[in-house]
Design a protein around this motif. Sequence first.
Motif, PDB file in Angstrom:
ATOM      1  N   LEU A 127      31.481 -19.057  13.016  1.00 21.89           N
ATOM      2  CA  LEU A 127      32.569 -19.434  12.120  1.00 21.89           C
ATOM      3  C   LEU A 127      32.233 -20.738  11.421  1.00 21.89           C
ATOM      4  O   LEU A 127      31.705 -21.663  12.034  1.00 21.89           O
ATOM      5  CB  LEU A 127      33.873 -19.598  12.899  1.00 21.89           C
ATOM      6  CG  LEU A 127      34.513 -18.308  13.398  1.00 21.89           C
ATOM      7  CD1 LEU A 127      35.638 -18.615  14.374  1.00 21.89           C
ATOM      8  CD2 LEU A 127      35.030 -17.486  12.233  1.00 21.89           C
ATOM      9  N   VAL A 128      32.557 -20.818  10.143  1.00 19.59           N
ATOM     10  CA  VAL A 128      32.321 -22.026   9.365  1.00 19.59           C
ATOM     11  C   VAL A 128      33.468 -23.008   9.573  1.00 19.59           C
ATOM     12  O   VAL A 128      33.266 -24.206   9.643  1.00 19.59           O
ATOM     13  CB  VAL A 128      32.166 -21.687   7.861  1.00 19.59           C
ATOM     14  CG1 VAL A 128      32.084 -22.940   7.018  1.00 19.59           C
ATOM     15  CG2 VAL A 128      30.948 -20.809   7.652  1.00 19.59           C
ATOM     16  N   GLN A 129      34.671 -22.484   9.727  1.00 16.48           N
ATOM     17  CA  GLN A 129      35.866 -23.318   9.840  1.00 16.48           C
ATOM     18  C   GLN A 129      35.927 -24.029  11.179  1.00 16.48           C
ATOM     19  O   GLN A 129      35.657 -23.433  12.207  1.00 16.48           O
ATOM     20  CB  GLN A 129      37.126 -22.461   9.728  1.00 16.48           C
ATOM     21  CG  GLN A 129      37.173 -21.558   8.536  1.00 16.48           C
ATOM     22  CD  GLN A 129      38.352 -20.620   8.638  1.00 16.48           C
ATOM     23  OE1 GLN A 129      39.425 -21.032   9.021  1.00 16.48           O
ATOM     24  NE2 GLN A 129      38.151 -19.371   8.306  1.00 16.48           N
ATOM     25  N   ASP A 130      36.316 -25.287  11.146  1.00 17.10           N
ATOM     26  CA  ASP A 130      36.568 -26.005  12.391  1.00 17.10           C
ATOM     27  C   ASP A 130      37.998 -25.770  12.859  1.00 17.10           C
ATOM     28  O   ASP A 130      38.275 -25.690  14.035  1.00 17.10           O
ATOM     29  CB  ASP A 130      36.343 -27.512  12.210  1.00 17.10           C
ATOM     30  CG  ASP A 130      34.868 -27.843  12.107  1.00 17.10           C
ATOM     31  OD1 ASP A 130      34.051 -27.073  12.643  1.00 17.10           O
ATOM     32  OD2 ASP A 130      34.536 -28.860  11.484  1.00 17.10           O
ATOM     33  N   ASP A 131      38.918 -25.673  11.908  1.00 17.44           N
ATOM     34  CA  ASP A 131      40.329 -25.504  12.235  1.00 17.44           C
ATOM     35  C   ASP A 131      40.682 -24.016  12.190  1.00 17.44           C
ATOM     36  O   ASP A 131      40.828 -23.435  11.124  1.00 17.44           O
ATOM     37  CB  ASP A 131      41.198 -26.286  11.244  1.00 17.44           C
ATOM     38  CG  ASP A 131      42.669 -26.178  11.571  1.00 17.44           C
ATOM     39  OD1 ASP A 131      43.008 -25.679  12.663  1.00 17.44           O
ATOM     40  OD2 ASP A 131      43.484 -26.585  10.731  1.00 17.44           O
ATOM     41  N   LEU A 132      40.811 -23.405  13.353  1.00 15.51           N
ATOM     42  CA  LEU A 132      41.069 -21.967  13.427  1.00 15.51           C
ATOM     43  C   LEU A 132      42.549 -21.636  13.543  1.00 15.51           C
ATOM     44  O   LEU A 132      42.913 -20.474  13.595  1.00 15.51           O
ATOM     45  CB  LEU A 132      40.323 -21.373  14.624  1.00 15.51           C
ATOM     46  CG  LEU A 132      38.813 -21.537  14.592  1.00 15.51           C
ATOM     47  CD1 LEU A 132      38.204 -20.973  15.862  1.00 15.51           C
ATOM     48  CD2 LEU A 132      38.228 -20.851  13.384  1.00 15.51           C
ATOM     49  N   THR A 133      43.405 -22.639  13.569  1.00  9.91           N
ATOM     50  CA  THR A 133      44.830 -22.406  13.767  1.00  9.91           C
ATOM     51  C   THR A 133      45.396 -21.448  12.731  1.00  9.91           C
ATOM     52  O   THR A 133      46.095 -20.499  13.063  1.00  9.91           O
ATOM     53  CB  THR A 133      45.609 -23.736  13.711  1.00  9.91           C
ATOM     54  OG1 THR A 133      45.019 -24.632  14.643  1.00  9.91           O
ATOM     55  CG2 THR A 133      47.065 -23.533  14.049  1.00  9.91           C
ATOM     56  N   GLU A 134      45.073 -21.664  11.468  1.00 11.98           N
ATOM     57  CA  GLU A 134      45.602 -20.806  10.408  1.00 11.98           C
ATOM     58  C   GLU A 134      45.096 -19.375  10.540  1.00 11.98           C
ATOM     59  O   GLU A 134      45.833 -18.433  10.307  1.00 11.98           O
ATOM     60  CB  GLU A 134      45.221 -21.371   9.043  1.00 11.98           C
ATOM     61  CG  GLU A 134      45.917 -22.671   8.713  1.00 11.98           C
ATOM     62  CD  GLU A 134      45.452 -23.236   7.382  1.00 11.98           C
ATOM     63  OE1 GLU A 134      45.057 -22.439   6.514  1.00 11.98           O
ATOM     64  OE2 GLU A 134      45.489 -24.458   7.227  1.00 11.98           O
TER      65      GLU A 134
END
Length: 99
Positions: free
Chosen positions: A84-91
């Motif tokens: 995954l590229v995103q650090d923030d997976l909350t969304e």
Amino acid sequence: MSLKDFTNNRMKMSHVYQPVTLKVLLQQNGQATIDEIAKSLLLYDQSQIDYYGLRTKSLVGKVLTNNDVVEPIKQGRSLVGYRLVQDDLTEAFQSPIMT
């Protein structure tokens, strides 16, 4: 007939279906769903692993890479996975398809 007698003397080994099914049943106290047995059989079916490996590389991985959701993991020239590229997976976990 006992299970031991069946496995030692009568079971035909043309494929892994019977031993894998028995393994799943024994691991789960003698009971398993069709899906649980089928999923275990898939672990031994290299043709299915190869098939979905190709689909992952050519379809899913390509789309997610092009949309900057994942990046490829390579060993030399070989594509071996994705991260995954995103650090923030909350969304991402609040998406309707993930709930």
